[in-house]
Write an enzyme that holds these catalytic residues in place. Structure first.
Site, mmCIF file in Angstrom:
data_model
loop_
_atom_site.group_PDB
_atom_site.id
_atom_site.type_symbol
_atom_site.label_atom_id
_atom_site.label_comp_id
_atom_site.label_asym_id
_atom_site.label_seq_id
_atom_site.Cartn_x
_atom_site.Cartn_y
_atom_site.Cartn_z
ATOM 1 N N LEU A 85 35.175 53.180 43.028
ATOM 2 C CA LEU A 85 34.579 52.439 44.340
ATOM 3 C C LEU A 85 34.761 51.146 43.730
ATOM 4 C CD1 LEU A 85 31.824 54.676 45.785
ATOM 5 C CD2 LEU A 85 34.147 54.047 46.824
ATOM 6 N N GLU A 129 32.104 59.113 35.847
ATOM 7 C CA GLU A 129 30.638 58.461 36.055
ATOM 8 C C GLU A 129 29.937 57.949 34.777
ATOM 9 O OE1 GLU A 129 30.521 57.110 39.033
ATOM 10 O OE2 GLU A 129 31.992 58.349 40.067
ATOM 11 N N HIS A 158 30.923 54.824 33.360
ATOM 12 C CA HIS A 158 30.259 53.585 33.952
ATOM 13 C C HIS A 158 29.034 53.491 33.068
ATOM 14 C CE1 HIS A 158 32.735 52.626 37.406
ATOM 15 N NE2 HIS A 158 32.731 54.010 37.935
HETATM 16 C C1 QAP Z 1 35.202 58.834 40.963
HETATM 17 O O1 QAP Z 1 35.605 57.639 42.838
HETATM 18 C C2 QAP Z 1 36.464 59.752 40.820
HETATM 19 O O2 QAP Z 1 40.229 53.260 46.006
HETATM 20 C C3 QAP Z 1 34.747 58.258 42.227
HETATM 21 O O3 QAP Z 1 39.757 52.599 48.678
HETATM 22 C C4 QAP Z 1 37.846 59.460 41.245
HETATM 23 O O4 QAP Z 1 34.755 57.871 44.774
HETATM 24 C C5 QAP Z 1 36.273 60.925 40.219
HETATM 25 C C6 QAP Z 1 37.215 55.376 46.752
HETATM 26 C C7 QAP Z 1 38.598 60.613 41.443
HETATM 27 C C8 QAP Z 1 37.116 61.749 39.987
HETATM 28 C C9 QAP Z 1 38.353 61.683 40.527
HETATM 29 C C10 QAP Z 1 38.157 54.527 46.193
HETATM 30 C C11 QAP Z 1 37.357 54.973 48.166
HETATM 31 C C12 QAP Z 1 36.480 56.378 46.001
HETATM 32 C C13 QAP Z 1 39.021 53.666 46.703
HETATM 33 C C14 QAP Z 1 35.544 57.287 44.304
HETATM 34 C C15 QAP Z 1 38.755 53.424 48.126
HETATM 35 C C16 QAP Z 1 37.739 54.124 48.688
HETATM 36 C C17 QAP Z 1 36.522 56.552 44.682
HETATM 37 CO CO CO Z 2 33.953 54.752 39.229
#
Ligand code: QAP
Ligand code: CO
Length: 168
Positions: free
Chosen positions: A93, A135, A138
């Site tokens: 995000l 996470e 982060h």
């Molecule tokens: C972290 O990521 C994650 O580019 C959480 O336009 C990601 O929630 C953990 C998101 C993948 C494991 C696998 C990203 C929403 C959300 C974008 C997210 C977007 C809208 C990312």
């Molecule tokens: Co992230």
């Protein structure tokens, strides 16, 4: 409840190492609820407090199909349970619109406290393990773009900076 502002790469505040949560009280539970609402509003599956500019060791996630099973981890600690890694096309995000393949350990153990401050432990695999490790990064001031090549990271940085200039 409130939807909070999410910091975006390359904001230097995302590099802050978060401090342990000392007490789980009503103030923290309000923050937890706001983070869950913020995550859902942004269509995310995970959000660390660092991303909303709160530098405490706290994260929320929801990897369920129906997006109706939020999980809360206060003061999480993770240990890999295997050397085996799995690749996944990760997004964030704080880096909207960009996705890159990252390799992380397939199975981990997490120790944390819940929204009442009660300690718990669980073993995780699959998307839950990936999301928790993303996470956790982060909370340590790290982003998924730190796991890819400098060339790719610098390209994403330039594009994000351009977007931010256009938004200003
Ligand atoms: C972290 O990521 C994650 O580019 C959480 O336009 C990601 O929630 C953990 C998101 C993948 C494991 C696998 C990203 C929403 C959300 C974008 C997210 C977007 C809208 C990312
Ligand atoms: Co992230």
């Amino acid at each position: 409840m409130a939807v909070l502002d999410i910091l975006e790469f390359p904001d230097p505040r995302l590099r802050t190492v978060a401090k342990p949560v000392a007490v789980v009280d009503d103030g923290l539970r309000k923050l937890i609820d706001d983070m869950i609402e913020t995550m859902y509003a942004a269509s995310g599956i995970g959000l660390a407090a660092s991303q909303v500019n709160v530098h405490q060791r706290l994260l929320v996630l929801d990897v369920s199909e129906e997006h109706n099973q939020p999980m809360v981890f206060v003061n999480p600690e993770i240990t890999p349970l295997t050397d085996q890694t799995q690749p996944y096309d990760e997004g964030c995000l704080s880096v909207p619109g960009f996705y890159e393949t990252v390799e992380r350990p397939e199975r981990i153990r997490v120790k944390a406290q819940d929204r009442d401050g009660k300690p718990f432990e669980m073993e995780c695999e699959g998307l839950l393990a990936i999301c928790l490790q993303h996470e956790m990064d982060h909370l340590n001031g790290k982003l998924f773009v730190d796991h890819i090549s400098r060339l790719k990271r610098d390209r994403i940085k330039k594009k994000m900076e351009k977007l931010h200039r256009q938004q200003a």
